[in-house]
Design an enzyme around this catalytic site. Structure first.
Site, PDB file in Angstrom:
ATOM      1  N   LYS A 138       0.852  -1.194   0.000  1.00 26.88           N
ATOM      2  CA  LYS A 138       0.000   0.000   0.000  1.00 26.88           C
ATOM      3  C   LYS A 138       0.883   1.237   0.000  1.00 26.88           C
ATOM      4  CE  LYS A 138      -4.000  -1.999   2.274  1.00 26.88           C
ATOM      5  NZ  LYS A 138      -4.870  -1.889   3.440  1.00 26.88           N
ATOM      6  N   HIS A 141       2.471   6.743   3.000  1.00 25.11           N
ATOM      7  CA  HIS A 141       1.995   8.127   2.894  1.00 25.11           C
ATOM      8  C   HIS A 141       2.716   9.042   3.877  1.00 25.11           C
ATOM      9  CE1 HIS A 141      -0.357   7.108   6.412  1.00 25.11           C
ATOM     10  NE2 HIS A 141      -0.937   6.128   5.747  1.00 25.11           N
ATOM     11  N   HIS A 144       3.111   8.016   7.435  1.00 27.22           N
ATOM     12  CA  HIS A 144       4.197   7.080   7.732  1.00 27.22           C
ATOM     13  C   HIS A 144       5.534   7.820   7.814  1.00 27.22           C
ATOM     14  CE1 HIS A 144       1.330   4.039   5.843  1.00 27.22           C
ATOM     15  NE2 HIS A 144       1.460   3.664   7.106  1.00 27.22           N
TER      16      HIS A 144
HETATM   17  N1  ARG Z   1       0.310  -0.077   9.713  1.00 21.69           N
HETATM   18  C1  ARG Z   1      -0.523   0.875  10.399  1.00 21.69           C
HETATM   19  C2  ARG Z   1      -1.012   1.937   9.440  1.00 21.69           C
HETATM   20  O1  ARG Z   1      -0.383   2.188   8.440  1.00 21.69           O
HETATM   21  C3  ARG Z   1       0.184   1.539  11.546  1.00 21.69           C
HETATM   22  C4  ARG Z   1       0.547   0.633  12.673  1.00 21.69           C
HETATM   23  C5  ARG Z   1       0.589   1.327  13.957  1.00 21.69           C
HETATM   24  N2  ARG Z   1       0.941   0.495  15.033  1.00 21.69           N
HETATM   25  C6  ARG Z   1       0.160  -0.366  15.677  1.00 21.69           C
HETATM   26  N3  ARG Z   1       0.669  -1.080  16.634  1.00 21.69           N
HETATM   27  N4  ARG Z   1      -1.120  -0.440  15.413  1.00 21.69           N
HETATM   28  O2  ARG Z   1      -1.993   2.589   9.707  1.00 21.69           O
END
Ligand code: ARG
Length: 588
Positions: A138, A141, A144
């Site tokens: 994905k 963005h 991130h």
């Molecule tokens: N992969 C998730 C996203 O892009 C963020 C993860 C954040 N950390 C967690 N432990 N939920 O939205």
């Protein structure tokens, strides 16, 4: 810092107030340069010493300040005591201030400010910082990107303070997207493209399969089947998934390296496929799972005050959700690291999610849920690269490099740079980080490349220039003068301001360590650079008597050292070599 001025003042005060000096140290603060009406270096506000300060009138507090100040005496450290508005002010013996600060900065090197009395009594802790956490296939963005640089800053700061930090990247590496990817790859995937450019290729496949799936219902069905195979642990499907994951991580590692960032652990949602089922079983056994009309299962959180609050942990088909995997991950990390604090860095949109996860952990009887902390940040709008919206971290880095190179090309001498690409990237990244860290992390802001790269004004470009400039000063004059050093030569207001500012570094670090906001350090470094620019113009080295030149060089060296320390904490790599020509070319 270990300069100990605060301690000396606290000792004096403790005699008069009959309080242990330790209780007073944190109330004694270095006076910020911008607020300097007088020449005081430290102050203590009297209401911080009163038990019920709101019961006291201003006049009362002022009288108290005057009476207290009268009881204090100057000594070898404090040369003047005065009162301000509700404060007692202390001026440090100028010679001592100069000598101690410069010695300390140079002796302590990268730990300057971190061994301060402000941090004493804080035992080293085990801290897990989870940040960046992109989703494979994905978009990477802007959220991130922010998580990456903010998390790195927090980890750097905690580590510098002596804590044992584990940096975790929790990848989005499971879920229906892999069903679609598996199906999509069989239809339009290319092995060579996957090998040479995995993130880009997986993203393309993902976009295309989504498009096709909207028209052709059978694709959704086979994606579902593929994911089912993954969930059941079927070998072939898993091997494909594993390859996608491994190749993606390889590329992430390479790109994070460009940012100067590393992780101790590449974890991910996939790790908690089985463990989240255990969590569900456990919740069910304890009678904590409640079925909704929709068929999903939730944990009731209403006992925490909000009657409508619950955490959804299971789909109607029995599969786990994002929150379930976070529960399992937190429990697993507690087992593995026995952390004192765990910090999650994500955009503020996930605030509720983390609140629910922490509350559920608490209901499950894990009191350590209180040690978990979500650090949210705001939304950045309008960051675009040549290829459009941000999709890959690498695009942002390339854009930074390109834009910075273009800026530099407008200066003739750039060609003489040893490694313009690398320099451009480091300066550009500094610019991006400073722009992002200037405000409160929680604030949203509108992104502008022009603002990021302004060379004048408060930008990362300015910090890098200042650093390189000071470094070239050392290179040009360093060897000849550094042994010759007389502190009495640094009594001009420009020098004193710099010394006073250097004196405050520990306090600024302390503040950032308390609220995890980088902006305190950012504004400190910008002020330091402005002070250095003024001093650089007026305090000449060339043609000055050797002891004056030596003292000034020491001062500039101290500024550069603290500037470098602060920048590194923020995640910026200071520029040393090969940049001075550019800097001296008059660009700033
Ligand atoms: N992969 C998730 C996203 O892009 C963020 C993860 C954040 N950390 C967690 N432990 N939920 O939205």
């Amino acid at each position: 810092m270990a300069c100990g001025f605060r301690r000396s003042i606290a000792r004096q005060l403790s005699r008069v107030l009959d309080l242990p000096p330790e209780n007073l140290i944190k109330s004694i603060s270095a006076v910020p340069i911008s607020k300097k009406e007088e020449e005081a270096d430290f102050q203590i506000s009297v209401d911080s010493l009163l038990e019920n300060s709101s019961n006291h009138s201003r006049l009362n507090i002022q009288n108290k300040a005057v009476r207290l100040a009268e009881k204090l005496k100057c000594d070898t450290v404090v040369s003047e005591i005065s009162t301000g508005q509700g404060t007692i002010n202390f001026k440090i013996n100028r010679e001592l201030l100069t000598k101690t600060v410069l010695q300390q900065v140079i002796q302590d090197g990268s730990s300057y400010g971190l061994e301060s009395e402000l941090f004493s009594g804080l035992p080293p802790k085990k801290i897990v910082v989870e940040f960046s956490s992109p989703n494979i296939a994905k978009k990477f963005h802007v959220g991130h990107l922010r998580s990456t640089i903010i998390g790195n800053f927090i980890a750097n700061l905690k580590e510098a303070l002596g804590h044992q930090v584990t940096r975790v990247n929790y990848l989005g590496d499971w879920g229906m997207q892999f069903g679609l990817l598996g199906t999509g790859f069989q239809m339009f995937g290319y092995e060579e493209k996957l090998q040479s450019n995995p993130l880009q290729h997986l993203f393309e496949v993902y976009v295309q399969v989504n498009k096709e799936a909207a028209e052709d219902k059978s694709i959704a069905k086979s994606a579902h089947e593929f994911f089912q195979r993954l969930e059941l642990g079927e070998k072939q499907a898993l091997a494909m998934w594993q390859k996608f994951r491994d190749l993606s991580i390889e590329e992430y590692v390479r790109i994070y390296k460009r940012l100067g960032i590393h992780f101790d652990e590449y974890s991910g949602e996939s790790f908690y496929r089985e463990k989240s089922q255990e969590v569900l079983k456990w919740l069910d056994n304890k009678g904590l799972l409640e079925k909704t009309i929709k068929g999903t299962s939730v944990v009731d959180l209403s006992r925490n005050g909000d009657p409508s609050s619950f955490c959804t942990v299971m789909r109607s088909d029995g599969t786990s959700l994002y929150a379930t995997r976070d529960l399992a991950a937190a429990i697993d990390r507690m087992d593995k690291y026995n952390f004192d604090t765990m910090i999650y860095v994500t955009d503020k949109g996930q605030k509720k999610h983390f609140q629910q996860v922490f509350q559920t952990l608490k209901i499950m009887g894990y009191d350590w849920a209180e040690r978990c902390q979500h650090v949210p940040f705001g939304v950045v709008q309008g960051m675009k690269t040549r290829r459009g919206d941000v999709t890959f971290l690498e695009d942002v880095l390339n854009e930074i490099r390109l834009r910075m190179l273009q800026n530099m090309a407008s200066v003739k001498t750039t060609k003489e740079l040893e490694n313009p690409q690398e320099t451009a990237e480091k300066v550009g990244l500094a610019a991006l980080i400073i722009q992002d860290f200037k405000g409160l992390l929680l604030s949203d802001y509108q992104f502008s490349w022009d603002r990021v790269f302004q060379s004048r004004g408060d930008t990362g470009v300015f910090l890098q220039y200042t650093h390189a400039r000071l470094h070239s000063l050392e290179e040009t004059f360093g060897c000849g003068y550094l042994n010759d050093f007389n502190t009495s030569c640094l009594q001009e207001p420009q020098s004193v301001s710099i010394l006073q500012h250097l004196l405050r570094f520990d306090e600024v670090l302390y503040r950032s360590s308390q609220d995890l906001q980088p902006r305190h350090i950012v504004s400190y470094l910008l002020t330091l650079s402005h002070l250095a620019a003024v001093a650089h113009k007026t305090l000449h080295i060339k043609n000055s008597p050797s002891e004056v030149a030596g003292a000034r060089l020491h001062l500039f060296r101290a500024v550069r050292s603290v500037l470098a320390n602060g920048m590194k904490l923020l995640g910026i790599t200071p520029i040393y070599k090969g940049y001075s020509q550019y800097v001296n070319s008059g660009y700033i």
